[in-house]
Design a protein around this motif. Structure first.
Motif, PDB file in Angstrom:
ATOM      1  N   THR A 151     -48.161 -32.794 -17.777  1.00  0.00           N
ATOM      2  CA  THR A 151     -48.641 -31.916 -18.841  1.00  0.00           C
ATOM      3  C   THR A 151     -48.627 -30.462 -18.386  1.00  0.00           C
ATOM      4  OG1 THR A 151     -50.033 -33.695 -19.637  1.00  0.00           O
ATOM      5  CG2 THR A 151     -50.549 -31.498 -20.423  1.00  0.00           C
ATOM      6  N   THR A 152     -49.062 -30.193 -17.173  1.00  0.00           N
ATOM      7  CA  THR A 152     -49.083 -28.806 -16.701  1.00  0.00           C
ATOM      8  C   THR A 152     -47.670 -28.274 -16.488  1.00  0.00           C
ATOM      9  OG1 THR A 152     -49.337 -29.518 -14.410  1.00  0.00           O
ATOM     10  CG2 THR A 152     -51.345 -28.982 -15.620  1.00  0.00           C
ATOM     11  N   GLU A 153     -46.717 -29.142 -16.127  1.00  0.00           N
ATOM     12  CA  GLU A 153     -45.332 -28.699 -15.976  1.00  0.00           C
ATOM     13  C   GLU A 153     -44.697 -28.408 -17.323  1.00  0.00           C
ATOM     14  OE1 GLU A 153     -43.373 -31.780 -13.826  1.00  0.00           O
ATOM     15  OE2 GLU A 153     -44.574 -31.471 -12.030  1.00  0.00           O
ATOM     16  N   LEU A 154     -45.058 -29.154 -18.333  1.00  0.00           N
ATOM     17  CA  LEU A 154     -44.466 -28.976 -19.649  1.00  0.00           C
ATOM     18  C   LEU A 154     -45.102 -27.838 -20.437  1.00  0.00           C
ATOM     19  CD1 LEU A 154     -43.971 -32.614 -20.939  1.00  0.00           C
ATOM     20  CD2 LEU A 154     -42.219 -31.000 -20.275  1.00  0.00           C
ATOM     21  N   ALA A 155     -46.308 -27.468 -20.098  1.00  0.00           N
ATOM     22  CA  ALA A 155     -47.032 -26.470 -20.885  1.00  0.00           C
ATOM     23  C   ALA A 155     -46.260 -25.168 -21.058  1.00  0.00           C
ATOM     24  CB  ALA A 155     -48.401 -26.219 -20.277  1.00  0.00           C
ATOM     25  N   PRO A 156     -45.669 -24.559 -20.020  1.00  0.00           N
ATOM     26  CA  PRO A 156     -44.941 -23.314 -20.241  1.00  0.00           C
ATOM     27  C   PRO A 156     -43.759 -23.481 -21.200  1.00  0.00           C
ATOM     28  CG  PRO A 156     -45.378 -23.611 -17.900  1.00  0.00           C
ATOM     29  CD  PRO A 156     -45.767 -24.874 -18.600  1.00  0.00           C
ATOM     30  N   ARG A 157     -43.028 -24.592 -21.077  1.00  0.00           N
ATOM     31  CA  ARG A 157     -41.895 -24.819 -21.974  1.00  0.00           C
ATOM     32  C   ARG A 157     -42.356 -25.018 -23.402  1.00  0.00           C
ATOM     33  NH1 ARG A 157     -38.085 -29.282 -19.534  1.00  0.00           N
ATOM     34  NH2 ARG A 157     -40.079 -30.145 -18.968  1.00  0.00           N
ATOM     35  N   LEU A 158     -43.487 -25.703 -23.584  1.00  0.00           N
ATOM     36  CA  LEU A 158     -43.995 -25.909 -24.935  1.00  0.00           C
ATOM     37  C   LEU A 158     -44.427 -24.590 -25.566  1.00  0.00           C
ATOM     38  CD1 LEU A 158     -46.059 -29.180 -24.524  1.00  0.00           C
ATOM     39  CD2 LEU A 158     -43.950 -28.873 -25.794  1.00  0.00           C
ATOM     40  N   ARG A 159     -45.049 -23.725 -24.784  1.00  0.00           N
ATOM     41  CA  ARG A 159     -45.444 -22.414 -25.313  1.00  0.00           C
ATOM     42  C   ARG A 159     -44.221 -21.631 -25.756  1.00  0.00           C
ATOM     43  NH1 ARG A 159     -49.833 -21.896 -21.243  1.00  0.00           N
ATOM     44  NH2 ARG A 159     -48.144 -21.458 -19.849  1.00  0.00           N
ATOM     45  N   GLU A 160     -43.151 -21.712 -24.963  1.00  0.00           N
ATOM     46  CA  GLU A 160     -41.919 -21.016 -25.308  1.00  0.00           C
ATOM     47  C   GLU A 160     -41.343 -21.560 -26.613  1.00  0.00           C
ATOM     48  OE1 GLU A 160     -37.520 -20.842 -23.463  1.00  0.00           O
ATOM     49  OE2 GLU A 160     -39.153 -20.493 -22.034  1.00  0.00           O
ATOM     50  N   GLU A 161     -41.383 -22.880 -26.775  1.00  0.00           N
ATOM     51  CA  GLU A 161     -40.879 -23.501 -27.999  1.00  0.00           C
ATOM     52  C   GLU A 161     -41.694 -23.072 -29.206  1.00  0.00           C
ATOM     53  OE1 GLU A 161     -38.238 -25.515 -28.695  1.00  0.00           O
ATOM     54  OE2 GLU A 161     -37.571 -25.174 -26.634  1.00  0.00           O
ATOM     55  N   VAL A 162     -42.993 -22.941 -29.040  1.00  0.00           N
ATOM     56  CA  VAL A 162     -43.860 -22.549 -30.148  1.00  0.00           C
ATOM     57  C   VAL A 162     -43.589 -21.104 -30.547  1.00  0.00           C
ATOM     58  CG1 VAL A 162     -46.271 -22.117 -30.784  1.00  0.00           C
ATOM     59  CG2 VAL A 162     -45.634 -24.221 -29.621  1.00  0.00           C
ATOM     60  N   ARG A 163     -43.301 -20.262 -29.587  1.00  0.00           N
ATOM     61  CA  ARG A 163     -43.039 -18.853 -29.885  1.00  0.00           C
ATOM     62  C   ARG A 163     -41.720 -18.652 -30.621  1.00  0.00           C
ATOM     63  NH1 ARG A 163     -44.840 -16.802 -24.050  1.00  0.00           N
ATOM     64  NH2 ARG A 163     -47.074 -16.955 -24.369  1.00  0.00           N
ATOM     65  N   ARG A 164     -40.752 -19.537 -30.394  1.00  0.00           N
ATOM     66  CA  ARG A 164     -39.467 -19.413 -31.080  1.00  0.00           C
ATOM     67  C   ARG A 164     -39.650 -19.634 -32.566  1.00  0.00           C
ATOM     68  NH1 ARG A 164     -35.505 -23.195 -28.108  1.00  0.00           N
ATOM     69  NH2 ARG A 164     -36.061 -22.405 -26.098  1.00  0.00           N
ATOM     70  N   PRO A 165     -39.015 -18.820 -33.380  1.00  0.00           N
ATOM     71  CA  PRO A 165     -39.137 -19.048 -34.818  1.00  0.00           C
ATOM     72  C   PRO A 165     -38.452 -20.338 -35.232  1.00  0.00           C
ATOM     73  CG  PRO A 165     -37.697 -17.162 -34.361  1.00  0.00           C
ATOM     74  CD  PRO A 165     -38.221 -17.657 -33.062  1.00  0.00           C
ATOM     75  N   VAL A 166     -39.058 -20.999 -36.182  1.00  0.00           N
ATOM     76  CA  VAL A 166     -38.494 -22.255 -36.672  1.00  0.00           C
ATOM     77  C   VAL A 166     -37.271 -21.975 -37.525  1.00  0.00           C
ATOM     78  CG1 VAL A 166     -38.963 -24.307 -38.035  1.00  0.00           C
ATOM     79  CG2 VAL A 166     -40.742 -23.344 -36.592  1.00  0.00           C
ATOM     80  N   ILE A 167     -37.368 -20.986 -38.396  1.00  0.00           N
ATOM     81  CA  ILE A 167     -36.244 -20.607 -39.252  1.00  0.00           C
ATOM     82  C   ILE A 167     -35.612 -19.371 -38.630  1.00  0.00           C
ATOM     83  CG2 ILE A 167     -35.582 -19.846 -41.563  1.00  0.00           C
ATOM     84  CD1 ILE A 167     -38.147 -21.247 -42.549  1.00  0.00           C
ATOM     85  N   PRO A 168     -34.331 -19.451 -38.352  1.00  0.00           N
ATOM     86  CA  PRO A 168     -33.706 -18.279 -37.727  1.00  0.00           C
ATOM     87  C   PRO A 168     -33.754 -17.065 -38.679  1.00  0.00           C
ATOM     88  CG  PRO A 168     -32.078 -19.981 -38.200  1.00  0.00           C
ATOM     89  CD  PRO A 168     -33.420 -20.517 -38.575  1.00  0.00           C
ATOM     90  N   ALA A 169     -33.930 -15.930 -38.081  1.00  0.00           N
ATOM     91  CA  ALA A 169     -33.961 -14.700 -38.866  1.00  0.00           C
ATOM     92  C   ALA A 169     -32.573 -14.435 -39.443  1.00  0.00           C
ATOM     93  CB  ALA A 169     -34.407 -13.536 -37.997  1.00  0.00           C
ATOM     94  N   PRO A 170     -32.522 -13.965 -40.682  1.00  0.00           N
ATOM     95  CA  PRO A 170     -31.200 -13.691 -41.258  1.00  0.00           C
ATOM     96  C   PRO A 170     -30.533 -12.509 -40.523  1.00  0.00           C
ATOM     97  CG  PRO A 170     -32.923 -12.990 -42.751  1.00  0.00           C
ATOM     98  CD  PRO A 170     -33.583 -13.685 -41.594  1.00  0.00           C
ATOM     99  N   GLU A 171     -29.233 -12.585 -40.435  1.00  0.00           N
ATOM    100  CA  GLU A 171     -28.498 -11.495 -39.784  1.00  0.00           C
ATOM    101  C   GLU A 171     -28.449 -10.314 -40.747  1.00  0.00           C
ATOM    102  OE1 GLU A 171     -24.934 -12.450 -37.832  1.00  0.00           O
ATOM    103  OE2 GLU A 171     -25.643 -14.432 -37.264  1.00  0.00           O
ATOM    104  N   PRO A 172     -28.528  -9.134 -40.182  1.00  0.00           N
ATOM    105  CA  PRO A 172     -28.492  -7.965 -41.052  1.00  0.00           C
ATOM    106  C   PRO A 172     -27.157  -7.868 -41.783  1.00  0.00           C
ATOM    107  CG  PRO A 172     -28.764  -7.346 -38.729  1.00  0.00           C
ATOM    108  CD  PRO A 172     -28.675  -8.808 -38.800  1.00  0.00           C
ATOM    109  N   VAL A 173     -27.243  -7.442 -43.018  1.00  0.00           N
ATOM    110  CA  VAL A 173     -26.040  -7.273 -43.841  1.00  0.00           C
ATOM    111  C   VAL A 173     -25.684  -5.784 -43.814  1.00  0.00           C
ATOM    112  CG1 VAL A 173     -25.086  -7.553 -46.153  1.00  0.00           C
ATOM    113  CG2 VAL A 173     -26.815  -9.142 -45.290  1.00  0.00           C
ATOM    114  N   SER A 174     -24.444  -5.523 -43.570  1.00  0.00           N
ATOM    115  CA  SER A 174     -24.047  -4.103 -43.558  1.00  0.00           C
ATOM    116  C   SER A 174     -23.849  -3.620 -44.985  1.00  0.00           C
ATOM    117  CB  SER A 174     -22.778  -3.907 -42.739  1.00  0.00           C
ATOM    118  OG  SER A 174     -21.712  -4.580 -43.358  1.00  0.00           O
ATOM    119  N   VAL A 175     -24.273  -2.422 -45.239  1.00  0.00           N
ATOM    120  CA  VAL A 175     -24.159  -1.840 -46.562  1.00  0.00           C
ATOM    121  C   VAL A 175     -23.040  -0.811 -46.524  1.00  0.00           C
ATOM    122  CG1 VAL A 175     -25.407  -0.733 -48.424  1.00  0.00           C
ATOM    123  CG2 VAL A 175     -26.641  -2.021 -46.688  1.00  0.00           C
ATOM    124  N   ARG A 176     -21.927  -1.069 -47.125  1.00  0.00           N
ATOM    125  CA  ARG A 176     -20.826  -0.130 -47.128  1.00  0.00           C
ATOM    126  C   ARG A 176     -20.523   0.349 -48.460  1.00  0.00           C
ATOM    127  NH1 ARG A 176     -16.214  -1.439 -43.032  1.00  0.00           N
ATOM    128  NH2 ARG A 176     -17.454  -2.088 -41.366  1.00  0.00           N
TER     129      ARG A 176
END
Length: 176
Positions: A151-176
């Motif tokens: 559990t103590t070995e997995l805790a840092p990896r789990l925290r990292e997973e929780v911090r990652r967004p579940v839905i990826p952020a949309p890529e910026p669209v260029s306005v031309r």
């Protein structure tokens, strides 16, 4: 070593609770004249008699859990924190039954020797001790130190997973 000792004592107490529930059911079904812990307390208390004495029930419960925890401690120490296969626990329950029903109980006069005892009672006690040993191993395996380290070995990896967004952020669209 201390953790194995404590885990064994806790596992033994938990397994004794399971065994005690089975003894209560067997007693209500009429398979036992008197549950073994109460019989042992009656023999141990001064002034033998057939009538219950004050404190007998409390003493029998305390003694039963103390014995179950002590036996659990032995297996906890022998396991050295490693996972114990369930058949080993069942065999250990058989060993405890053999020590109690073939050795201790007849020696102190709590029960007759095995060949002279009622077969139904001995079958019930044997089944209860097999259940106790199985419950003990399941508790020991659940409490073992390896789980806490994992559990103590997995805790840092789990925290990292929780911090990652579940839905990826949309890529910026260029306005031309």
């Amino acid at each position: 070593m201390m953790r194995n000792l404590v885990n064994g004592a806790v596992g033994g107490a938990l397994a004794t609770a399971v065994y005690s529930a089975m003894l209560m059911a067997a007693d209500r079904a009429g398979l036992l004249e008197e549950p073994p812990p109460r019989r042992f307390a009656r023999v141990a208390l001064p002034g033998r008699g057939s009538r219950p004495r004050p404190g007998e029930s409390v003493l029998s419960t305390i003694a039963h859990y103390a014995f179950g925890s002590s036996c659990g401690t032995v297996l906890g120490l022998l396991s050295a924190g490693q996972r114990v296969p369930v058949p080993i626990g069942t065999a250990y329950g058989l060993l405890v039954w053999h020590f109690g029903c073939r050795g201790l109980a007849p020696a102190i006069g709590a029960y007759p020797p095995l060949p002279k005892d009622r077969p139904g009672r001995q079958a019930t006690l044997l089944a209860g001790h097999l259940l106790w040993g199985t419950a003990l191993v399941l508790a020991l395996n659940r409490l073992r130190a390896e789980r806490a380290q994992l559990t103590t070995e997995l805790a840092p990896r789990l925290r990292e997973e929780v911090r990652r967004p579940v839905i990826p952020a949309p890529e910026p669209v260029s306005v031309r």
